[in-house]
Scaffold this motif. Structure first.
Motif, PDB file in Angstrom:
ATOM      1  N   SER A 172       0.837  -1.196   0.000  1.00 48.35           N
ATOM      2  CA  SER A 172       0.000   0.000   0.000  1.00 48.35           C
ATOM      3  C   SER A 172       0.876   1.252   0.000  1.00 48.35           C
ATOM      4  O   SER A 172       1.889   1.307   0.704  1.00 48.35           O
ATOM      5  CB  SER A 172      -0.904   0.003   1.235  1.00 48.35           C
ATOM      6  OG  SER A 172      -1.472   1.293   1.427  1.00 48.35           O
ATOM      7  N   PRO A 173       0.494   2.274  -0.764  1.00 52.61           N
ATOM      8  CA  PRO A 173       1.280   3.509  -0.788  1.00 52.61           C
ATOM      9  C   PRO A 173       1.098   4.373   0.451  1.00 52.61           C
ATOM     10  O   PRO A 173       1.708   5.448   0.548  1.00 52.61           O
ATOM     11  CB  PRO A 173       0.744   4.232  -2.034  1.00 52.61           C
ATOM     12  CG  PRO A 173      -0.676   3.759  -2.147  1.00 52.61           C
ATOM     13  CD  PRO A 173      -0.652   2.319  -1.697  1.00 52.61           C
ATOM     14  N   ALA A 174       0.318   3.915   1.419  1.00 55.89           N
ATOM     15  CA  ALA A 174      -0.042   4.767   2.561  1.00 55.89           C
ATOM     16  C   ALA A 174       1.183   5.254   3.331  1.00 55.89           C
ATOM     17  O   ALA A 174       1.249   6.422   3.743  1.00 55.89           O
ATOM     18  CB  ALA A 174      -0.984   4.002   3.496  1.00 55.89           C
ATOM     19  N   THR A 175       2.170   4.384   3.541  1.00 50.75           N
ATOM     20  CA  THR A 175       3.355   4.780   4.308  1.00 50.75           C
ATOM     21  C   THR A 175       4.137   5.866   3.587  1.00 50.75           C
ATOM     22  O   THR A 175       4.556   6.869   4.194  1.00 50.75           O
ATOM     23  CB  THR A 175       4.267   3.563   4.553  1.00 50.75           C
ATOM     24  OG1 THR A 175       3.519   2.555   5.241  1.00 50.75           O
ATOM     25  CG2 THR A 175       5.468   3.944   5.381  1.00 50.75           C
ATOM     26  N   ILE A 176       4.346   5.692   2.292  1.00 53.49           N
ATOM     27  CA  ILE A 176       5.078   6.692   1.515  1.00 53.49           C
ATOM     28  C   ILE A 176       4.298   8.000   1.457  1.00 53.49           C
ATOM     29  O   ILE A 176       4.875   9.091   1.557  1.00 53.49           O
ATOM     30  CB  ILE A 176       5.358   6.138   0.099  1.00 53.49           C
ATOM     31  CG1 ILE A 176       6.386   5.006   0.169  1.00 53.49           C
ATOM     32  CG2 ILE A 176       5.840   7.238  -0.832  1.00 53.49           C
ATOM     33  CD1 ILE A 176       7.744   5.388   0.708  1.00 53.49           C
ATOM     34  N   GLU A 177       2.985   7.909   1.308  1.00 52.48           N
ATOM     35  CA  GLU A 177       2.167   9.125   1.308  1.00 52.48           C
ATOM     36  C   GLU A 177       2.216   9.834   2.655  1.00 52.48           C
ATOM     37  O   GLU A 177       2.173  11.065   2.725  1.00 52.48           O
ATOM     38  CB  GLU A 177       0.727   8.771   0.923  1.00 52.48           C
ATOM     39  CG  GLU A 177       0.596   8.348  -0.543  1.00 52.48           C
ATOM     40  CD  GLU A 177      -0.759   7.745  -0.872  1.00 52.48           C
ATOM     41  OE1 GLU A 177      -1.556   7.512   0.090  1.00 52.48           O
ATOM     42  OE2 GLU A 177      -1.033   7.497  -2.057  1.00 52.48           O
ATOM     43  N   ILE A 201       8.165  16.816  -1.485  1.00 55.35           N
ATOM     44  CA  ILE A 201       8.848  15.623  -1.992  1.00 55.35           C
ATOM     45  C   ILE A 201       7.923  14.930  -2.987  1.00 55.35           C
ATOM     46  O   ILE A 201       6.737  14.718  -2.700  1.00 55.35           O
ATOM     47  CB  ILE A 201       9.242  14.652  -0.843  1.00 55.35           C
ATOM     48  CG1 ILE A 201       9.994  13.424  -1.375  1.00 55.35           C
ATOM     49  CG2 ILE A 201       8.029  14.217  -0.047  1.00 55.35           C
ATOM     50  CD1 ILE A 201      11.385  13.696  -1.802  1.00 55.35           C
ATOM     51  N   ALA A 202       8.443  14.601  -4.158  1.00 51.66           N
ATOM     52  CA  ALA A 202       7.636  13.928  -5.175  1.00 51.66           C
ATOM     53  C   ALA A 202       7.631  12.425  -4.936  1.00 51.66           C
ATOM     54  O   ALA A 202       8.568  11.862  -4.357  1.00 51.66           O
ATOM     55  CB  ALA A 202       8.207  14.217  -6.561  1.00 51.66           C
ATOM     56  N   ILE A 203       6.548  11.779  -5.348  1.00 51.59           N
ATOM     57  CA  ILE A 203       6.551  10.318  -5.446  1.00 51.59           C
ATOM     58  C   ILE A 203       7.074   9.999  -6.839  1.00 51.59           C
ATOM     59  O   ILE A 203       6.436  10.301  -7.848  1.00 51.59           O
ATOM     60  CB  ILE A 203       5.164   9.724  -5.193  1.00 51.59           C
ATOM     61  CG1 ILE A 203       4.766   9.967  -3.733  1.00 51.59           C
ATOM     62  CG2 ILE A 203       5.151   8.235  -5.515  1.00 51.59           C
ATOM     63  CD1 ILE A 203       3.419   9.421  -3.342  1.00 51.59           C
ATOM     64  N   GLY A 204       8.266   9.424  -6.874  1.00 52.01           N
ATOM     65  CA  GLY A 204       8.999   9.289  -8.130  1.00 52.01           C
ATOM     66  C   GLY A 204       8.495   8.206  -9.061  1.00 52.01           C
ATOM     67  O   GLY A 204       8.944   8.094 -10.190  1.00 52.01           O
ATOM     68  N   GLY A 205       7.566   7.398  -8.590  1.00 53.11           N
ATOM     69  CA  GLY A 205       7.026   6.328  -9.412  1.00 53.11           C
ATOM     70  C   GLY A 205       6.889   5.050  -8.615  1.00 53.11           C
ATOM     71  O   GLY A 205       7.220   4.993  -7.429  1.00 53.11           O
ATOM     72  N   GLN A 206       6.390   4.026  -9.285  1.00 52.92           N
ATOM     73  CA  GLN A 206       6.194   2.721  -8.648  1.00 52.92           C
ATOM     74  C   GLN A 206       7.326   1.777  -9.043  1.00 52.92           C
ATOM     75  O   GLN A 206       7.643   1.629 -10.220  1.00 52.92           O
ATOM     76  CB  GLN A 206       4.859   2.114  -9.073  1.00 52.92           C
ATOM     77  CG  GLN A 206       4.547   0.777  -8.400  1.00 52.92           C
ATOM     78  CD  GLN A 206       3.285   0.149  -8.951  1.00 52.92           C
ATOM     79  OE1 GLN A 206       3.278  -0.406 -10.047  1.00 52.92           O
ATOM     80  NE2 GLN A 206       2.211   0.235  -8.195  1.00 52.92           N
ATOM     81  N   LEU A 207       7.919   1.139  -8.027  1.00 57.17           N
ATOM     82  CA  LEU A 207       8.966   0.156  -8.258  1.00 57.17           C
ATOM     83  C   LEU A 207       8.413  -1.253  -8.066  1.00 57.17           C
ATOM     84  O   LEU A 207       7.538  -1.475  -7.229  1.00 57.17           O
ATOM     85  CB  LEU A 207      10.130   0.377  -7.292  1.00 57.17           C
ATOM     86  CG  LEU A 207      10.771   1.757  -7.292  1.00 57.17           C
ATOM     87  CD1 LEU A 207      11.908   1.803  -6.280  1.00 57.17           C
ATOM     88  CD2 LEU A 207      11.260   2.142  -8.681  1.00 57.17           C
ATOM     89  N   THR A 225      15.670   8.546 -13.186  1.00 55.32           N
ATOM     90  CA  THR A 225      14.935   9.733 -13.661  1.00 55.32           C
ATOM     91  C   THR A 225      14.468  10.590 -12.480  1.00 55.32           C
ATOM     92  O   THR A 225      14.642  11.812 -12.484  1.00 55.32           O
ATOM     93  CB  THR A 225      13.729   9.303 -14.510  1.00 55.32           C
ATOM     94  OG1 THR A 225      14.195   8.543 -15.637  1.00 55.32           O
ATOM     95  CG2 THR A 225      12.946  10.501 -14.999  1.00 55.32           C
ATOM     96  N   ALA A 226      13.884   9.959 -11.472  1.00 55.39           N
ATOM     97  CA  ALA A 226      13.309  10.719 -10.355  1.00 55.39           C
ATOM     98  C   ALA A 226      14.370  11.357  -9.473  1.00 55.39           C
ATOM     99  O   ALA A 226      14.129  12.403  -8.848  1.00 55.39           O
ATOM    100  CB  ALA A 226      12.421   9.804  -9.527  1.00 55.39           C
ATOM    101  N   LEU A 227      15.558  10.743  -9.389  1.00 58.24           N
ATOM    102  CA  LEU A 227      16.606  11.277  -8.507  1.00 58.24           C
ATOM    103  C   LEU A 227      17.586  12.190  -9.237  1.00 58.24           C
ATOM    104  O   LEU A 227      18.595  12.594  -8.665  1.00 58.24           O
ATOM    105  CB  LEU A 227      17.357  10.126  -7.843  1.00 58.24           C
ATOM    106  CG  LEU A 227      16.532   9.260  -6.864  1.00 58.24           C
ATOM    107  CD1 LEU A 227      17.409   8.183  -6.223  1.00 58.24           C
ATOM    108  CD2 LEU A 227      15.866  10.118  -5.798  1.00 58.24           C
TER     109      LEU A 227
END
Length: 260
Positions: free
Chosen positions: A201-206, A219-225, A253-255
């Motif tokens: 779940s993305p909840a922790t990163i969000e 801070i951007a969410i750089g994508g899904q790994l 790309t994101a970093l």
């Protein structure tokens, strides 16, 4: 020469997965069973042990020499199971697969060994590509933040600092202190992006993103790994090489590196 059936598909978390009746039937009918081992499939250890009494059941991760495995920071005396994020270490798993198939089907042993050798060359090429692209990320920004510690072998191989909020297994949960500490790190180091995972779940990163915003930063969410599972069958990310390339492209790309 082989019909392959996967038990765990895209988006499935192997740390928590429990075998269904259909899975059990599939495994009982199998000639050879391959799995990662090193406690990745922790809920299936008893079943796999039982099946090993009358057929080859091979833990591919355990083919990697112990001196090349990373110790688990969360579980004393155990190894980090996410070996596939270092292609060179994962080459041992490729060879172990070829050996297991050759022992079951000795008439075709030369085919399995030749295909393994060809595939290991592809993996070495993949490793070189990743090394070049990741080295283009500015040194201060070479920090990979995800929900759990799936990428320690990746960090060890490519010189990236890895921060997993939940630890090595998704069975543990991140606390408020963990989230706040990561948010502080993001702000202090001016890290441009953090990443969600396909099996979590993305909840922790969000939540980290919100804590960073509370500090007056963004801070951007750089994508899904892809961490503990590959992509959909029939897509590039549904293969090991394609999944790995996707992750490298997304991270670089994101970093702020050069992913071309």
């Amino acid at each position: 020469r082989v019909e392959v059936q996967s038990i765990m598909g895209p988006g499935v978390d192997p740390h928590l997965y429990r075998a269904s009746e259909g899975d059990l039937q599939t495994m009982f009918e199998a000639d050879v069973i391959l799995y990662n081992g090193l406690n990745l499939e922790g809920q299936m250890d008893e079943i796999l042990g039982s099946l090993a009494e009358d057929r080859p059941v091979v833990a591919l991760g355990e083919a990697v020499p112990e001196e090349m495995r990373l110790q688990s920071e969360q579980y004393q005396g155990e190894f980090d199971p996410h070996i596939w994020f270092d292609p060179i270490r994962w080459s041992y798993a490729v060879q172990a697969t070829a050996t297991a198939l050759a022992e079951f089907d000795p008439e075709d042993a030369a085919i399995y060994q030749a295909n393994a050798a060809t595939y290991i060359v592809q993996i070495q090429t993949l490793d070189g590509e990743a090394m070049t692209r990741i080295s283009s990320i500015p040194a201060q920004q070479r920090v990979l933040i995800t929900a759990h510690d799936a990428f320690n072998y990746f960090g060890d191989r490519y010189g990236i600092e890895v921060v997993g909020i939940q630890g090595i297994s998704t069975e543990s949960e991140a606390g408020i202190a963990d989230l706040q500490a990561v948010a502080d790190l993001v702000v202090q180091r001016q890290i441009p992006a953090i990443f969600v995972e396909s099996t979590i779940s993305p909840a922790t990163i969000e939540a980290v993103q919100g804590a960073v915003r509370d500090r007056g930063a963004e801070i951007a969410i750089g994508g899904q790994l892809f961490s503990d599972a590959m992509g959909e069958d029939g897509t590039p990310e549904g293969t090991y090489l394609g999944m790995f390339r996707h992750n490298v492209q997304t991270i670089v790309t994101a970093l702020g590196g050069n992913a071309s």
